[in-house]
Design a protein around this motif. Structure first.
Motif, PDB file in Angstrom:
ATOM      1  N   SER A  64       0.829  -1.210   0.000  1.00 57.37           N
ATOM      2  CA  SER A  64       0.000   0.000   0.000  1.00 57.37           C
ATOM      3  C   SER A  64       0.862   1.260   0.000  1.00 57.37           C
ATOM      4  O   SER A  64       0.453   2.304  -0.534  1.00 57.37           O
ATOM      5  CB  SER A  64      -0.961   0.002   1.190  1.00 57.37           C
ATOM      6  OG  SER A  64      -0.283   0.204   2.412  1.00 57.37           O
ATOM      7  N   ASP A  65       2.063   1.170   0.591  1.00 56.24           N
ATOM      8  CA  ASP A  65       2.983   2.315   0.554  1.00 56.24           C
ATOM      9  C   ASP A  65       3.337   2.691  -0.892  1.00 56.24           C
ATOM     10  O   ASP A  65       3.609   3.856  -1.189  1.00 56.24           O
ATOM     11  CB  ASP A  65       4.278   1.988   1.304  1.00 56.24           C
ATOM     12  CG  ASP A  65       4.094   1.970   2.808  1.00 56.24           C
ATOM     13  OD1 ASP A  65       3.143   2.598   3.304  1.00 56.24           O
ATOM     14  OD2 ASP A  65       4.908   1.320   3.493  1.00 56.24           O
ATOM     15  N   GLN A  66       3.360   1.677  -1.766  1.00 55.96           N
ATOM     16  CA  GLN A  66       3.772   1.895  -3.156  1.00 55.96           C
ATOM     17  C   GLN A  66       2.588   2.103  -4.096  1.00 55.96           C
ATOM     18  O   GLN A  66       2.778   2.287  -5.293  1.00 55.96           O
ATOM     19  CB  GLN A  66       4.586   0.686  -3.641  1.00 55.96           C
ATOM     20  CG  GLN A  66       5.813   0.370  -2.804  1.00 55.96           C
ATOM     21  CD  GLN A  66       6.848   1.474  -2.864  1.00 55.96           C
ATOM     22  OE1 GLN A  66       7.016   2.105  -3.917  1.00 55.96           O
ATOM     23  NE2 GLN A  66       7.550   1.706  -1.767  1.00 55.96           N
ATOM     24  N   THR A  67       1.386   2.050  -3.578  1.00 56.40           N
ATOM     25  CA  THR A  67       0.188   2.142  -4.419  1.00 56.40           C
ATOM     26  C   THR A  67      -0.105   3.593  -4.790  1.00 56.40           C
ATOM     27  O   THR A  67      -0.051   4.478  -3.930  1.00 56.40           O
ATOM     28  CB  THR A  67      -1.027   1.527  -3.700  1.00 56.40           C
ATOM     29  OG1 THR A  67      -0.759   0.142  -3.448  1.00 56.40           O
ATOM     30  CG2 THR A  67      -2.293   1.649  -4.534  1.00 56.40           C
ATOM     31  N   VAL A  68      -0.424   3.836  -6.047  1.00 58.04           N
ATOM     32  CA  VAL A  68      -0.770   5.177  -6.525  1.00 58.04           C
ATOM     33  C   VAL A  68      -2.114   5.100  -7.244  1.00 58.04           C
ATOM     34  O   VAL A  68      -2.239   4.469  -8.303  1.00 58.04           O
ATOM     35  CB  VAL A  68       0.308   5.728  -7.488  1.00 58.04           C
ATOM     36  CG1 VAL A  68      -0.104   7.107  -7.996  1.00 58.04           C
ATOM     37  CG2 VAL A  68       1.659   5.782  -6.806  1.00 58.04           C
ATOM     38  N   THR A  69      -3.167   5.682  -6.647  1.00 57.82           N
ATOM     39  CA  THR A  69      -4.485   5.745  -7.287  1.00 57.82           C
ATOM     40  C   THR A  69      -5.099   7.115  -7.012  1.00 57.82           C
ATOM     41  O   THR A  69      -4.624   7.857  -6.145  1.00 57.82           O
ATOM     42  CB  THR A  69      -5.448   4.660  -6.746  1.00 57.82           C
ATOM     43  OG1 THR A  69      -5.865   5.017  -5.429  1.00 57.82           O
ATOM     44  CG2 THR A  69      -4.790   3.286  -6.719  1.00 57.82           C
ATOM     45  N   LYS A  73      -3.558   5.813  -1.421  1.00 54.39           N
ATOM     46  CA  LYS A  73      -2.840   4.539  -1.400  1.00 54.39           C
ATOM     47  C   LYS A  73      -3.434   3.521  -0.441  1.00 54.39           C
ATOM     48  O   LYS A  73      -3.145   2.313  -0.554  1.00 54.39           O
ATOM     49  CB  LYS A  73      -1.362   4.773  -1.064  1.00 54.39           C
ATOM     50  CG  LYS A  73      -1.101   5.538   0.224  1.00 54.39           C
ATOM     51  CD  LYS A  73       0.403   5.814   0.362  1.00 54.39           C
ATOM     52  CE  LYS A  73       0.702   6.612   1.625  1.00 54.39           C
ATOM     53  NZ  LYS A  73       2.156   6.892   1.759  1.00 54.39           N
ATOM     54  N   ARG A  74      -4.270   3.924   0.508  1.00 53.75           N
ATOM     55  CA  ARG A  74      -4.846   2.989   1.486  1.00 53.75           C
ATOM     56  C   ARG A  74      -6.288   2.602   1.147  1.00 53.75           C
ATOM     57  O   ARG A  74      -6.688   1.463   1.345  1.00 53.75           O
ATOM     58  CB  ARG A  74      -4.823   3.594   2.888  1.00 53.75           C
ATOM     59  CG  ARG A  74      -3.542   4.300   3.277  1.00 53.75           C
ATOM     60  CD  ARG A  74      -2.349   3.395   3.379  1.00 53.75           C
ATOM     61  NE  ARG A  74      -1.179   4.134   3.881  1.00 53.75           N
ATOM     62  CZ  ARG A  74       0.060   3.653   3.888  1.00 53.75           C
ATOM     63  NH1 ARG A  74       0.326   2.453   3.424  1.00 53.75           N
ATOM     64  NH2 ARG A  74       1.059   4.393   4.362  1.00 53.75           N
ATOM     65  N   PRO A 192      -0.685  10.320  -3.360  1.00 55.23           N
ATOM     66  CA  PRO A 192       0.754  10.123  -3.554  1.00 55.23           C
ATOM     67  C   PRO A 192       1.171  10.461  -4.978  1.00 55.23           C
ATOM     68  O   PRO A 192       0.401  10.319  -5.921  1.00 55.23           O
ATOM     69  CB  PRO A 192       0.929   8.623  -3.277  1.00 55.23           C
ATOM     70  CG  PRO A 192      -0.396   8.019  -3.640  1.00 55.23           C
ATOM     71  CD  PRO A 192      -1.425   9.058  -3.309  1.00 55.23           C
ATOM     72  N   LYS A 194       3.562   9.827  -8.299  1.00 57.11           N
ATOM     73  CA  LYS A 194       4.131   8.627  -8.910  1.00 57.11           C
ATOM     74  C   LYS A 194       5.627   8.567  -8.633  1.00 57.11           C
ATOM     75  O   LYS A 194       6.330   9.551  -8.742  1.00 57.11           O
ATOM     76  CB  LYS A 194       3.874   8.633 -10.411  1.00 57.11           C
ATOM     77  CG  LYS A 194       2.386   8.491 -10.755  1.00 57.11           C
ATOM     78  CD  LYS A 194       2.172   8.400 -12.254  1.00 57.11           C
ATOM     79  CE  LYS A 194       0.687   8.224 -12.576  1.00 57.11           C
ATOM     80  NZ  LYS A 194       0.450   8.113 -14.033  1.00 57.11           N
ATOM     81  N   LYS A 198       9.927   2.089  -9.141  1.00 55.69           N
ATOM     82  CA  LYS A 198       9.028   1.410  -8.212  1.00 55.69           C
ATOM     83  C   LYS A 198       9.429  -0.057  -8.084  1.00 55.69           C
ATOM     84  O   LYS A 198       9.602  -0.757  -9.089  1.00 55.69           O
ATOM     85  CB  LYS A 198       7.585   1.523  -8.731  1.00 55.69           C
ATOM     86  CG  LYS A 198       6.547   0.948  -7.788  1.00 55.69           C
ATOM     87  CD  LYS A 198       5.157   1.162  -8.369  1.00 55.69           C
ATOM     88  CE  LYS A 198       4.099   0.555  -7.476  1.00 55.69           C
ATOM     89  NZ  LYS A 198       2.741   0.753  -8.049  1.00 55.69           N
TER      90      LYS A 198
END
Length: 416
Positions: A64-69, A73-74, A192, A194, A198
């Protein structure tokens, strides 16, 4: 400064989660026992959530730390995990009423997997939205909301269960969905940016567990053993407490001749005592020393368990309810003294750059206990009967009160 209303909304996520687990621990062992399973096998089933938590939670949190939406991210993990967990949680009693063993097994596994999908991201939202200087207050609000959820589940669950075994599960499913919907709708997550380079999913998985293994190695090889004995003590007392939490409703039904909904209400009293005494327990630890407070809490809890064993050998049925309620009020207060003052000791031993890692060690010890305890308790009860439950739990609590005496750092107000 973070707004109290914002913390309260975030706390609803923990409120929802903590309405699920007490009901799961109270009724699922009884459901499984009806299929003729041994207590050992029931205990194995009850470790599934902790195995998932131990193996997957660090990975999901790191992912989730690396998620970008566009949602953040959570939130995507909450939107996927919470609805799935709600559905599979409700299916557990439905398939039990149909006496479908394979279907209830599938529902249990999927419910626990779904909870793992969003629990770490939900927890990570707190430091995401809270400045460092206010995180203790935020943690207090969140834990209060979680305690409120557990208390409500135990106390309301006993009345709903009398109407239908599916009643508590339906209510828990709805509360889990609604509470996490509040989080998704009203908590604003910073979007977040990009990131370049990654890491791959495989690399995230390796990183998420590498630090834990490195910290465990440091604990074992260190010449100063305070952290080792603290983590060992945490493992021991959680082994004892989890035995009680997992099998008390079975113990009450099959040994004390009490309906399971009455046993659930008794656990609710313990949760209420824990919640109400949590804040005073922190002040007691600050004034008289954390280690001394922990030993007092463990001694109180053990004394209540031994007293319960003696009472249960003399009294059965409804006559035992009031004495047990008193013991659980006292024992819940003792458990608060122990639990509230333990994590600060671990964190006080941590270097500044390893606060998160040492928090991981604390939860690793407790989760490992929750994996070992149910099948071990079940095996002992298969051999010696339900009457041994309180003695078994008390034994681990007593041993932990001895091992914690070897802790010399992080004990705060008392002299080492």
């Amino acid at each position: 400064m973070v707004k109290f209303s914002r913390l309260l909304l975030l706390g609803f996520g923990f409120f929802g989660i903590n309405t699920i687990w007490p009901l799961y621990n109270a009724y699922v062992p009884i459901f499984l026992k009806s299929f003729g399973l041994s207590s050992f096998v029931v205990g194995v089933y009850m470790t599934i959530d902790n195995i998932f938590a131990l193996v997957l939670s660090p990975y999901v949190g790191a992912l989730s730390d690396q998620t970008v939406t566009k949602l953040g991210k959570r939130k995507p993990y909450i939107l996927i995990g919470a609805p799935l967990a709600s559905v599979f949680f409700l299916l557990v009693p439905i398939f039990w009423l149909k006496h479908d063993f394979l279907a209830i097994t599938f529902s249990i596994i999927m419910m626990n997997l779904s909870m793992t999908l969003f629990r770490s991201p939900l927890i990570a939202l707190m430091p995401d939205i809270t400045p460092a200087e206010y995180r203790s207050q935020a943690n207090g609000v969140i834990n209060f909301m979680g305690g409120l959820g557990a208390m409500l589940a135990y106390l309301a669950g006993r009345f709903l269960y009398k109407v239908s075994p599916a009643g508590p599960f339906l209510t828990g499913s709805i509360l889990l969905m609604v509470s996490n919907l509040f989080v998704v709708l009203f908590i604003k997550e910073s979007l977040p940016s990009k990131t370049k380079n990654k890491p791959s999913i495989a690399e995230i998985f390796r990183r998420s567990h590498r630090e834990l293994l490195e910290n465990l190695k440091e604990v074992i090889v260190s010449r100063e053993k305070s952290l080792f004995f603290m983590l060992l003590s945490i493992f021991l007392w959680f082994t004892g407490f989890n035995a009680l939490e997992t099998f008390f409703t079975s113990y009450a039904k099959f040994y004390l001749d009490l309906p399971e909904h009455v046993a659930t209400g008794t656990l609710g009293v313990l949760s209420l005592a824990f919640m109400l005494f949590s804040v005073p327990a922190g002040y007691i630890g600050a004034k008289f020393g954390r280690r001394r407070s922990i030993v007092l809490g463990l001694s109180t809890t053990a004394a209540c368990l031994f007293a319960g064993t003696i009472l249960a050998s003399q009294i059965r049925g409804e006559a035992i309810i009031k004495p047990f309620l008193l013991l659980f009020v006292i024992g819940g207060s003792g458990w608060a003294l122990t639990n509230v003052n333990s994590l600060p000791i671990v964190l006080d031993m941590a270097p500044r750059d390893k606060l998160g890692g040492y928090t991981g060690l604390y939860y690793f010890s407790s989760m490992l206990a929750n994996i070992v305890s149910p099948p071990l308790t079940g095996l002992v009860m298969d051999l010696l009967g339900y009457r041994i439950l309180f003695v078994f739990a008390a034994s681990f609590v007593v041993i932990s009160s001895i091992t914690v005496s070897f802790v010399k750092r992080g004990v705060s107000a008392e002299k080492a």
